[in-house]
Design a protein around this motif. Structure first.
Motif, mmCIF file in Angstrom:
data_model
loop_
_atom_site.group_PDB
_atom_site.id
_atom_site.type_symbol
_atom_site.label_atom_id
_atom_site.label_comp_id
_atom_site.label_asym_id
_atom_site.label_seq_id
_atom_site.Cartn_x
_atom_site.Cartn_y
_atom_site.Cartn_z
ATOM 1 N N LYS A 40 -51.242 21.804 27.346
ATOM 2 C CA LYS A 40 -50.387 20.855 26.617
ATOM 3 C C LYS A 40 -49.086 21.508 26.175
ATOM 4 C CE LYS A 40 -53.847 18.106 26.971
ATOM 5 N NZ LYS A 40 -53.973 17.418 28.238
ATOM 6 N N LEU A 41 -49.061 22.840 26.142
ATOM 7 C CA LEU A 41 -47.917 23.606 25.674
ATOM 8 C C LEU A 41 -48.084 25.028 26.168
ATOM 9 C CD1 LEU A 41 -45.446 23.907 23.629
ATOM 10 C CD2 LEU A 41 -47.190 24.541 21.937
ATOM 11 N N LEU A 42 -46.974 25.672 26.526
ATOM 12 C CA LEU A 42 -47.011 27.083 26.904
ATOM 13 C C LEU A 42 -46.301 27.911 25.848
ATOM 14 C CD1 LEU A 42 -46.260 26.995 30.738
ATOM 15 C CD2 LEU A 42 -48.469 26.990 29.564
ATOM 16 N N VAL A 43 -46.833 29.092 25.591
ATOM 17 C CA VAL A 43 -46.222 30.037 24.669
ATOM 18 C C VAL A 43 -45.966 31.305 25.467
ATOM 19 C CG1 VAL A 43 -46.447 31.294 22.509
ATOM 20 C CG2 VAL A 43 -47.545 29.053 22.754
ATOM 21 N N VAL A 44 -44.705 31.721 25.534
ATOM 22 C CA VAL A 44 -44.342 32.910 26.313
ATOM 23 C C VAL A 44 -43.656 33.917 25.401
ATOM 24 C CG1 VAL A 44 -42.107 32.031 27.125
ATOM 25 C CG2 VAL A 44 -43.328 33.697 28.489
ATOM 26 N N ALA A 45 -43.988 35.177 25.598
ATOM 27 C CA ALA A 45 -43.388 36.246 24.802
ATOM 28 C C ALA A 45 -41.946 36.469 25.238
ATOM 29 C CB ALA A 45 -44.191 37.533 24.973
ATOM 30 N N GLY A 46 -41.092 36.758 24.274
ATOM 31 C CA GLY A 46 -39.678 36.984 24.559
ATOM 32 C C GLY A 46 -39.425 38.171 25.460
ATOM 33 N N ASP A 47 -40.363 39.121 25.498
ATOM 34 C CA ASP A 47 -40.190 40.277 26.365
ATOM 35 C C ASP A 47 -41.061 40.197 27.625
ATOM 36 O OD1 ASP A 47 -42.612 40.707 25.090
ATOM 37 O OD2 ASP A 47 -42.202 42.805 24.592
ATOM 38 N N ALA A 48 -41.533 38.985 27.949
ATOM 39 C CA ALA A 48 -42.257 38.789 29.211
ATOM 40 C C ALA A 48 -41.288 39.042 30.360
ATOM 41 C CB ALA A 48 -42.815 37.373 29.283
ATOM 42 N N SER A 49 -41.817 39.444 31.482
ATOM 43 C CA SER A 49 -40.958 39.735 32.632
ATOM 44 C C SER A 49 -40.233 38.477 33.100
ATOM 45 C CB SER A 49 -41.787 40.308 33.783
ATOM 46 O OG SER A 49 -42.578 39.286 34.370
ATOM 47 N N GLU A 50 -39.109 38.695 33.743
ATOM 48 C CA GLU A 50 -38.337 37.571 34.301
ATOM 49 C C GLU A 50 -39.179 36.815 35.322
ATOM 50 O OE1 GLU A 50 -35.610 34.785 34.755
ATOM 51 O OE2 GLU A 50 -35.427 36.402 33.299
ATOM 52 N N ARG A 51 -39.975 37.539 36.083
ATOM 53 C CA ARG A 51 -40.839 36.909 37.088
ATOM 54 C C ARG A 51 -41.838 35.956 36.423
ATOM 55 N NH1 ARG A 51 -45.016 40.063 41.056
ATOM 56 N NH2 ARG A 51 -45.789 38.213 42.096
ATOM 57 N N THR A 52 -42.501 36.431 35.366
ATOM 58 C CA THR A 52 -43.460 35.588 34.642
ATOM 59 C C THR A 52 -42.759 34.388 34.024
ATOM 60 O OG1 THR A 52 -44.922 37.448 34.165
ATOM 61 C CG2 THR A 52 -45.083 35.544 32.690
#
Length: 97
Positions: A16-28
């Protein structure tokens, strides 16, 4: 948590929602922006992998997580201003559709 399980949740329609870390890789980041776009999911970006992992009770850093409970996702989105100080760097807008 984890790219494979998050991708399955998105593709199956459970996310229903995604949470991504600010330092996740550009690919991710790019991969999940594409997947989220196909399902019209919002993405919340939070500070970093270490913080996201801790918030989720993981002993390891977490780059991406899916929220599958609609009420919880709605609550996170409703209170985004409370979460915003934890998001990103430099005050840029981290909320995306």
């Amino acid at each position: 948590m984890g790219s494979a399980s998050v991708a399955r949740a998105v593709e199956s329609g459970r996310a229903k929602l995604l949470v991504v870390a600010g330092d996740a890789s550009e690919r991710t980041t790019s991969r999940f922006q594409r997947l989220a776009g196909r399902r019209f999911l919002e993405i919340i970006r939070v500070s970093d992998r270490e913080s996201l992992g801790r918030a989720l009770g993981s002993p390891r850093p977490v780059a991406i997580a899916a929220v599958t409970d609609e009420s919880f996702a709605s609550g996170l989105l409703k209170h985004r201003e409370v979460l915003r100080p934890l998001s990103g760097r430099g005050g840029e807008d981290q909320w995306q559709k």
